[in-house]
Design an enzyme around this catalytic site. Structure first.
Site, mmCIF file in Angstrom:
data_model
loop_
_atom_site.group_PDB
_atom_site.id
_atom_site.type_symbol
_atom_site.label_atom_id
_atom_site.label_comp_id
_atom_site.label_asym_id
_atom_site.label_seq_id
_atom_site.Cartn_x
_atom_site.Cartn_y
_atom_site.Cartn_z
ATOM 1 N N ASP A 1 37.005 55.629 136.457
ATOM 2 C CA ASP A 1 37.577 54.391 135.935
ATOM 3 C C ASP A 1 36.705 53.185 136.275
ATOM 4 O O ASP A 1 35.931 53.195 137.224
ATOM 5 C CB ASP A 1 38.974 54.177 136.516
ATOM 6 C CG ASP A 1 38.938 54.029 138.040
ATOM 7 O OD1 ASP A 1 38.297 54.881 138.696
ATOM 8 O OD2 ASP A 1 39.522 53.068 138.575
ATOM 9 N N GLU A 2 36.891 52.156 135.514
ATOM 10 C CA GLU A 2 36.374 50.817 135.821
ATOM 11 C C GLU A 2 34.917 50.812 136.281
ATOM 12 O O GLU A 2 34.569 50.175 137.279
ATOM 13 C CB GLU A 2 37.266 50.147 136.877
ATOM 14 C CG GLU A 2 38.683 49.914 136.393
ATOM 15 C CD GLU A 2 39.551 49.171 137.383
ATOM 16 O OE1 GLU A 2 40.481 48.465 136.947
ATOM 17 O OE2 GLU A 2 39.297 49.287 138.610
ATOM 18 N N ALA A 3 34.067 51.508 135.554
ATOM 19 C CA ALA A 3 32.623 51.470 135.857
ATOM 20 C C ALA A 3 32.050 50.210 135.215
ATOM 21 O O ALA A 3 31.199 50.256 134.311
ATOM 22 C CB ALA A 3 31.946 52.730 135.335
#
Length: 541
Positions: free
Chosen positions: A313-315
């Protein structure tokens, strides 16, 4: 009806034969019909002691609780949908359906597996604890038949932003077990810290475990700590699933091993929001040597979990092609070690297979993020909005590839939202003002149960598409065990109700069942938020 004290709601309940109740006391024997159930009975007796102070010491000739293996009468409840975190078949070793019969002459609890019997005895625990007056619990005659709607019923616990010691995690496992949740998903790594020992990479705990969110102290779980937690959970039929979050949220790993930083980024740049810093670059060989060391060090610590959570997630700030390449290679390494993959929904932007579980959490429209403008840096906000726009396609993409979805919609199942109900305790209202992520609107207790897992989640059309249901508690605002428990209780039972029960929950009926649980929490010494939407019983010390 006896079932009015039980959370989650039972699938089927009817009046028992005769009008006389069963009187449960410390003299009530609990008898296992086979050696396979001896440890299950021992667990029940110990939990009942901690719930109520009662410790059954049988007297000859006293009416008994008898437990046995058997499948008779449970066919009225369907097999659970989804997958189990331990990989057991839901129609075989993982069958949790069970039945209870309560008459004046005794109680019988049965199911086809030891776990099923444990779930039935958990119902009995609640009945005894909520009906206890003095040293006797008067249990109305009844016949209960029950089983879960979904096989994976979990809680994701953030131990990074606030490190929770072994005793606190055991308390959380006890809460999960009481409400028939069978998964504890430990979020073990993030930008703020690294919380699990990896023998081949000692700097992860020597450096990466220092500190937490704000000025809170850090810490980590040693090999012995984790072995103890896994065994503690196993006794209660809870599977611990580890999460090693990557390629984003990797600042603690990079602080520990600066050579992992992307080209042109120095370790001092990976603090805070980590917009472009806390990322692992899939083009670097030393990154993959690191990932393999971590997997080889972590996987053996969780022998009961068939899954490893890889985050995904949320890279933020990472090119989409690099993100996809990383997720696919990391997943291949996990599968090569005999485990299956779980990832947050952004992981579905890579090629996922039918055995992958995709965890849906984003139910925030991109337009809603505009309300944050001026409160977070514009560069970060723009990246966040782009991610929210892309998220619309995550679940359909996962379903099209045959993957199942683990449902954790943040609006319903993120338990770190501010409380929307006032507390009857003025001191708790002062805590309420700082507890819970301020970017989320406050949530009332009734919001946690007044919805349906399939009907109210976009793109989900049937139980067959669902791996399970999992609540999450993130700990940016949590400063202590007390804070954590005030977020979990009384919300966790509602999340468990949605994961277990197939029938709709009527708020007015549910809040009476929930209120009855408070005596048990009080006896356990658990902190709980006294929402004014529930008529809690008057409790005496």
């Amino acid at each position: 009806m006896t079932s009015t004290a039980i959370v989650p709601a039972v699938a089927g309940a009817s009046g028992g034969s005769g009008d006389c109740p069963f009187l449960f006391t410390a003299a009530t024997p609990v008898v296992a019909a086979s050696d396979a159930l001896t440890s299950v009975v021992r667990r029940f007796v110990d939990d009942l002691r901690r719930d109520t102070g009662l410790e059954p010491a049988p007297e000859p000739g006293a009416p008994a609780v008898r437990v046995r293996l058997g499948a008779d009468g449970i066919e009225t409840v369907g097999i659970a949908a989804g997958v189990r975190a331990d990989g057991a078949a839901v129609d075989g070793p993982g069958d949790e359906r069970h039945a209870l019969s309560i008459t004046a002459d005794g109680i019988e609890v049965w199911g086809p597996t030891p776990e099923a019997v444990h779930r039935g005895l958990t119902t009995l625990r609640q009945l005894v604890a909520t009906q206890l007056r003095g040293a006797t619990a008067e249990l109305a005659a009844a016949r209960l038949v029950d089983g879960p709607r979904f096989a994976w019923r979990g809680l994701s616990l953030d131990v990074v932003r606030t490190f929770h010691d072994v005793d606190t995690v055991q308390r959380v496992i006890d809460m999960c077990a009481l409400y028939k949740l069978n998964v504890l998903h430990l979020h073990l790594t993030d930008d703020q810290g690294w919380r699990i020992e990896v023998p081949a990479r000692p700097a992860l705990t020597e450096v990466g475990a220092r500190g937490a969110g704000g000025d809170r102290p850090g810490g980590f779980y040693s090999l012995a700590d984790m072995a103890g937690l896994d065994a503690y959970a196993a006794e209660r039929f809870v599977t611990i699933v580890p999460e090693i979050d990557m390629p984003g949220h990797a600042s603690a790993a990079i602080r520990s091993y600066p050579g992992l930083a992307p080209a042109g980024v120095v370790p001092s740049d990976v603090e805070g929001l980590a917009v472009a810093g806390g990322l692992l670059d899939p083009s670097r060989d030393d990154v993959w040597a690191f990932v393999e060391d971590v997997l080889d060090g972590v996987l053996p610590q969780f022998p009961r979990s068939a899954y490893v959570h890889l985050g995904g997630d949320e890279a933020f700030g990472m090119p989409s092609s690099a993100h996809i390449a990383f997720v696919e290679q990391a997943a291949a390494l996990v599968r090569g070690r005999g485990k299956k993959v779980v990832g947050w929904q952004e992981a579905a932007r890579a090629e996922v297979d039918a055995e992958t579980v995709v965890q849906h959490w984003i139910d925030i429209p991109a337009a809603a993020a505009e309300s944050l403008r001026g409160r977070v840096p514009n560069a970060f906000l723009d990246i966040l909005i782009d991610n929210l726009r892309a998220a619309v396609d995550d679940v359909p993409r996962a379903l099209a590839r045959g993957a199942r979805v683990l449902l954790s919609p943040s609006a319903r199942l993120y338990l770190d939202r501010p409380h929307g109900d006032d507390s009857v305790d003025p001191a708790q209202n002062a805590v309420r003002a700082r507890l819970g992520m301020p970017v989320y609107p406050p949530a009332r207790l009734r919001d946690g149960v007044a919805w349906d897992v399939v009907a109210d989640v976009a793109h989900i059309e049937s139980d067959d598409q669902v791996a399970g249901v999992e609540a999450a508690v993130w700990c940016e605002t949590v400063t202590s065990r007390s804070d954590l428990e005030l977020l979990l209780l009384p919300r966790l039972p509602g999340a468990a109700e949605r994961a277990w029960s197939a029938r709709p929950t009527e708020w007015d009926e549910y809040r009476h069942r929930l209120a009855a649980q408070a005596t048990l929490w009080e006896h356990r010494g658990w902190e709980w938020y006294q929402a004014d939407s529930v008529a809690w019983p008057v409790l005496t010390p």
